[in-house]
Write a protein that holds these residues in place. Structure first.
Motif, PDB file in Angstrom:
ATOM      1  N   GLY A 175     120.827  30.347  94.227  1.00 40.41           N
ATOM      2  CA  GLY A 175     121.699  31.377  93.696  1.00 40.41           C
ATOM      3  C   GLY A 175     122.332  30.938  92.386  1.00 40.41           C
ATOM      4  N   PHE A 176     123.129  31.830  91.801  1.00 40.40           N
ATOM      5  CA  PHE A 176     123.719  31.585  90.491  1.00 40.40           C
ATOM      6  C   PHE A 176     124.993  30.756  90.603  1.00 40.40           C
ATOM      7  N   ALA A 177     125.135  29.782  89.700  1.00 39.53           N
ATOM      8  CA  ALA A 177     126.347  28.961  89.686  1.00 39.53           C
ATOM      9  C   ALA A 177     127.575  29.804  89.374  1.00 39.53           C
ATOM     10  N   PHE A 178     127.406  30.850  88.576  1.00 37.11           N
ATOM     11  CA  PHE A 178     128.527  31.681  88.142  1.00 37.11           C
ATOM     12  C   PHE A 178     128.861  32.790  89.149  1.00 37.11           C
ATOM     13  N   ASN A 179     128.025  32.977  90.151  1.00 38.75           N
ATOM     14  CA  ASN A 179     128.282  33.967  91.206  1.00 38.75           C
ATOM     15  C   ASN A 179     127.733  33.406  92.521  1.00 38.75           C
ATOM     16  N   PRO A 180     128.444  32.470  93.129  1.00 39.39           N
ATOM     17  CA  PRO A 180     127.901  31.718  94.260  1.00 39.39           C
ATOM     18  C   PRO A 180     127.495  32.598  95.439  1.00 39.39           C
ATOM     19  N   TRP A 181     126.462  32.125  96.130  1.00 41.18           N
ATOM     20  CA  TRP A 181     126.002  32.750  97.371  1.00 41.18           C
ATOM     21  C   TRP A 181     127.087  32.545  98.428  1.00 41.18           C
ATOM     22  N   LYS A 182     127.636  33.641  98.949  1.00 35.27           N
ATOM     23  CA  LYS A 182     128.774  33.544  99.860  1.00 35.27           C
ATOM     24  C   LYS A 182     128.390  33.624 101.331  1.00 35.27           C
ATOM     25  N   LYS A 183     127.169  34.041 101.608  1.00 40.45           N
ATOM     26  CA  LYS A 183     126.768  34.148 103.011  1.00 40.45           C
ATOM     27  C   LYS A 183     126.527  32.753 103.588  1.00 40.45           C
ATOM     28  N   PRO A 184     126.674  32.612 104.910  1.00 41.69           N
ATOM     29  CA  PRO A 184     126.555  31.273 105.503  1.00 41.69           C
ATOM     30  C   PRO A 184     125.133  30.738 105.553  1.00 41.69           C
ATOM     31  N   ASN A 185     124.124  31.642 105.652  1.00 45.72           N
ATOM     32  CA  ASN A 185     122.742  31.187 105.820  1.00 45.72           C
ATOM     33  C   ASN A 185     122.170  30.679 104.506  1.00 45.72           C
ATOM     34  N   PRO A 186     121.694  29.428 104.465  1.00 44.81           N
ATOM     35  CA  PRO A 186     121.109  28.900 103.229  1.00 44.81           C
ATOM     36  C   PRO A 186     119.737  29.470 102.901  1.00 44.81           C
ATOM     37  N   ILE A 187     118.943  29.810 103.927  1.00 45.01           N
ATOM     38  CA  ILE A 187     117.637  30.432 103.704  1.00 45.01           C
ATOM     39  C   ILE A 187     117.800  31.935 103.869  1.00 45.01           C
ATOM     40  N   ALA A 188     117.368  32.702 102.882  1.00 46.43           N
ATOM     41  CA  ALA A 188     117.626  34.139 102.882  1.00 46.43           C
ATOM     42  C   ALA A 188     116.336  34.935 102.795  1.00 46.43           C
ATOM     43  N   THR A 189     116.361  36.146 103.301  1.00 44.86           N
ATOM     44  CA  THR A 189     115.207  37.039 103.230  1.00 44.86           C
ATOM     45  C   THR A 189     115.040  37.560 101.801  1.00 44.86           C
ATOM     46  N   GLY A 190     113.823  38.012 101.502  1.00 44.41           N
ATOM     47  CA  GLY A 190     113.563  38.568 100.186  1.00 44.41           C
ATOM     48  C   GLY A 190     114.460  39.749  99.875  1.00 44.41           C
ATOM     49  N   ALA A 191     114.680  40.621 100.865  1.00 46.20           N
ATOM     50  CA  ALA A 191     115.518  41.804 100.654  1.00 46.20           C
ATOM     51  C   ALA A 191     116.956  41.418 100.326  1.00 46.20           C
ATOM     52  N   SER A 192     117.490  40.410 101.003  1.00 40.89           N
ATOM     53  CA  SER A 192     118.876  40.012 100.735  1.00 40.89           C
ATOM     54  C   SER A 192     119.000  39.321  99.381  1.00 40.89           C
ATOM     55  N   ILE A 193     117.930  38.659  98.940  1.00 35.51           N
ATOM     56  CA  ILE A 193     117.953  38.039  97.613  1.00 35.51           C
ATOM     57  C   ILE A 193     117.972  39.117  96.532  1.00 35.51           C
ATOM     58  N   VAL A 194     117.160  40.152  96.701  1.00 35.61           N
ATOM     59  CA  VAL A 194     117.157  41.260  95.737  1.00 35.61           C
ATOM     60  C   VAL A 194     118.518  41.948  95.715  1.00 35.61           C
ATOM     61  N   GLU A 195     119.109  42.136  96.888  1.00 28.67           N
ATOM     62  CA  GLU A 195     120.441  42.739  96.965  1.00 28.67           C
ATOM     63  C   GLU A 195     121.469  41.890  96.209  1.00 28.67           C
ATOM     64  N   GLN A 228     120.372  27.150 110.158  1.00 27.35           N
ATOM     65  CA  GLN A 228     121.090  28.239 109.516  1.00 27.35           C
ATOM     66  C   GLN A 228     122.496  28.333 110.103  1.00 27.35           C
ATOM     67  N   LYS A 229     123.484  28.375 109.246  1.00 22.68           N
ATOM     68  CA  LYS A 229     124.842  28.610 109.732  1.00 22.68           C
ATOM     69  C   LYS A 229     124.994  30.071 110.122  1.00 22.68           C
ATOM     70  N   LYS A 230     125.746  30.293 111.158  1.00 27.03           N
ATOM     71  CA  LYS A 230     126.006  31.658 111.620  1.00 27.03           C
ATOM     72  C   LYS A 230     127.334  32.154 111.040  1.00 27.03           C
ATOM     73  N   PRO A 231     127.497  33.487 110.943  1.00 25.22           N
ATOM     74  CA  PRO A 231     128.780  34.022 110.463  1.00 25.22           C
ATOM     75  C   PRO A 231     129.930  33.496 111.310  1.00 25.22           C
ATOM     76  N   GLY A 232     130.957  33.055 110.647  1.00 24.34           N
ATOM     77  CA  GLY A 232     132.123  32.530 111.362  1.00 24.34           C
ATOM     78  C   GLY A 232     132.118  31.022 111.533  1.00 24.34           C
ATOM     79  N   GLU A 233     130.941  30.387 111.359  1.00 24.86           N
ATOM     80  CA  GLU A 233     130.869  28.932 111.450  1.00 24.86           C
ATOM     81  C   GLU A 233     131.370  28.330 110.137  1.00 24.86           C
ATOM     82  N   LEU A 234     132.426  27.548 110.236  1.00 24.61           N
ATOM     83  CA  LEU A 234     133.031  26.985 109.038  1.00 24.61           C
ATOM     84  C   LEU A 234     133.098  25.474 109.131  1.00 24.61           C
ATOM     85  N   ARG A 235     132.766  24.820 108.030  1.00 21.14           N
ATOM     86  CA  ARG A 235     132.979  23.381 107.934  1.00 21.14           C
ATOM     87  C   ARG A 235     134.470  23.127 107.735  1.00 21.14           C
ATOM     88  N   LEU A 236     134.885  21.881 107.944  1.00 13.98           N
ATOM     89  CA  LEU A 236     136.305  21.567 107.859  1.00 13.98           C
ATOM     90  C   LEU A 236     136.883  21.948 106.507  1.00 13.98           C
TER      91      LEU A 236
END
Length: 510
Positions: free
Chosen positions: A85-105, A239-247
């Motif tokens: 993802g872009f350094a100036f607009n970070p990927w905010k979702k927890p999953n590091p591997i993303a589907t093609g559709a979510s990347i286009v979005e 893949q991290k799930k929604p709600g899973e947070l590191r310290l």
């Protein structure tokens, strides 16, 4: 610089000196390609060169590049989105591997957020680009809905990727034309294909095959077999799930936490890459143990998961949450490691004498390398064959002025490299204008041409086959291939722009 240009985005002004009085469009910078590299370059231009006019020409009907073109089941990134993802607009979702559709979005959201979407000109296919030393500018011939248009630009950025969008790599499979069923290349997967209950053979062992197999099983394929000539190293990426947070994500502001996550995803894969290179035997053991752990009980590791090369001689494949390994537990997914004797009407005969029956054959055998798209490049009307040129700082072709070719990494996220290229090129433009230069042309000496290297430091079949279409790198700075982000990031910010570069100052163009 005092040059004929418009301040508009998609609209230009007529230029009376053009042949047949055809209208021309004039910009300081033309970006070719509305994929992740093009969007990234556009942001860097807006940030660093706000007074410069630019446009983005895209041959297809939409942005996204690979991620809007490919439609095969399970299409997803093979790099983490925290660095892809872009350094100036970070990927905010927890999953590091993303589907093609979510990347286009995500790309659409980014383009809209920074008003880059106002610069897109879709269905604008660049056919040819010629640099004029006399005029000190590029002339681009563009086709739009059957009409020919001409663009002029002082600088051109080719964010066209590294493969041919129109023609896939031709699979050298004996007797493939004999097959009576359906043959598909993943690059042109029919969106209306009904494969439920069908017997499918996927020929290949790379990231595409590793992605398609579990997706076909989940989609209801009757039987799906991955047929590989030789195995690939495959590594699980949880893949991290929604709600899973590191310290640190629990206690720090989101912006700071996202920056830390990005740094972690830059450093950890790079350290693992170094580990694989420095300690290949130990790395092989670690990867195999991981595969054995994730495969169903008593599933044979050898020969299917024991490559004959060292880790990172070819690109590692990552599968989210071990979906590739787990799909074999369904009883409908299979893997076969043999050579093909020939394709017959009903399937594939192997060199062992065994026959695999199939309704559909998928040839996931790699991409057709093509740098710079299919644009006919020339300098003063002399043809430029990309493969005959070296790369200056992995970004510009020797003897080709004011043009950058965006190339990312094969051992890390593509975007890390493309961002280095964009920042370096913007710095070069500022340098030119500060010193009243009109062009920069990379020049390489005979000594520096010795011991040429591949642009991609891999031994993959498609890389070897496509070597004749790729530019060359060298053995010393500034001709080195992309090796690691930390050097390239420093280079983008601080490297000597004069090294290996020839500048020109044409008085009437200043």
């Amino acid at each position: 610089m005092n040059r004929r240009t418009t301040n508009g985005h998609a609209n230009g002004q007529a230029n009376s000196h053009l042949p047949n009085d055809k209208p021309a469009l004039n910009f300081d910078i033309v970006i070719v390609g509305a994929g992740i590299s093009g969007i990234n370059a556009a942001y860097r231009i807006q940030q660093t060169l706000p007074s410069h006019s630019y446009t983005i020409l895209e041959a297809r009907h939409d942005l996204g590049g690979t991620w809007s073109l490919f439609k095969y089941p399970g299409i997803r990134s093979d790099s983490d989105l925290h660095t892809f993802g872009f350094a100036f607009n970070p990927w905010k979702k927890p999953n590091p591997i993303a589907t093609g559709a979510s990347i286009v979005e995500y790309m659409n959201e980014t383009a809209e957020k920074f008003r880059i979407d106002k610069r897109f000109e879709f269905q604008h296919n660049v056919l040819a680009a010629n640099w004029s030393s006399e005029e000190q500018e590029w002339r681009l011939e563009v086709e739009n809905d059957g009409r020919k248009k001409v663009y002029y630009a002082k600088f051109v950025i080719l964010g066209t990727g590294y493969y041919d969008y129109e023609e896939p790599l031709k699979a050298q499979i004996p007797g493939l034309d004999n097959f009576a069923g359906t043959t598909i290349h993943p690059q042109f997967w029919p969106e209306d294909l009904d494969y439920k209950g069908k017997r499918i053979i996927i020929i290949g062992s790379g990231a595409t095959a590793v992605t398609i197999l579990p997706a076909l099983i989940d989609g209801g394929a009757g039987q799906a077999t991955m047929l590989q000539r030789s195995p690939t190293y495959i590594v699980n990426l949880p893949q991290k799930k929604p709600g899973e947070l590191r310290l640190y994500e629990r206690v720090l502001p989101q912006r700071m936490a996202l920056q830390i996550t990005r740094l972690l995803f830059i450093w950890v894969p790079y350290l693992f890459f170094l580990f694989c290179r420095q300690f290949p035997t130990a790395a092989r053991s670690v990867i195999r143990k991981g595969a054995q752990h994730d495969l169903p009980p008593n599933f044979p590791l050898d020969p299917h998961f024991v490559p004959h090369y060292e880790p990172w001689d070819q690109r590692l494949c990552f599968c989210p949450d071990s979906d590739f390994f787990k799909c074999f537990g369904s009883g409908r997914a299979h893997i076969v490691t043999r050579k093909i004797k020939q394709v017959v009407k009903s399937g594939i005969e192997l060199d062992s004498g065994e026959r695999l029956e199939a309704d559909i054959i998928v040839t996931a055998t790699g991409l057709n390398l093509r740098f710079g798209g299919n644009i006919a490049l020339s300098v003063d009307k002399k043809k430029v064959n990309v493969a005959d040129h070296h790369l200056w700082r992995a970004s510009m072709l020797t003897d080709v002025p004011n043009l950058t070719l965006v190339i990312g990494y094969v051992n890390a996220s593509w975007t890390l490299g493309s961002d280095c290229t964009a920042r370096l090129f913007c710095r070069l433009i500022k340098f030119l204008e500060k010193n009243n230069y009109t062009s920069a042309r990379p020049r390489i000496g005979e000594e520096e041409k010795k011991d040429p290297r591949s642009v991609f430091q891999l031994k993959s079949t498609y890389v070897n086959k496509g070597a004749g279409n790729a530019p060359t790198t060298g053995w010393k700075d500034p001709w080195l291939p992309r090796e690691h982000y930390f050097f390239d990031n420093w280079s983008a910010n601080w490297a000597d722009l004069r090294k290996g570069m020839e500048f020109e100052r044409v008085a009437d163009k200043i």
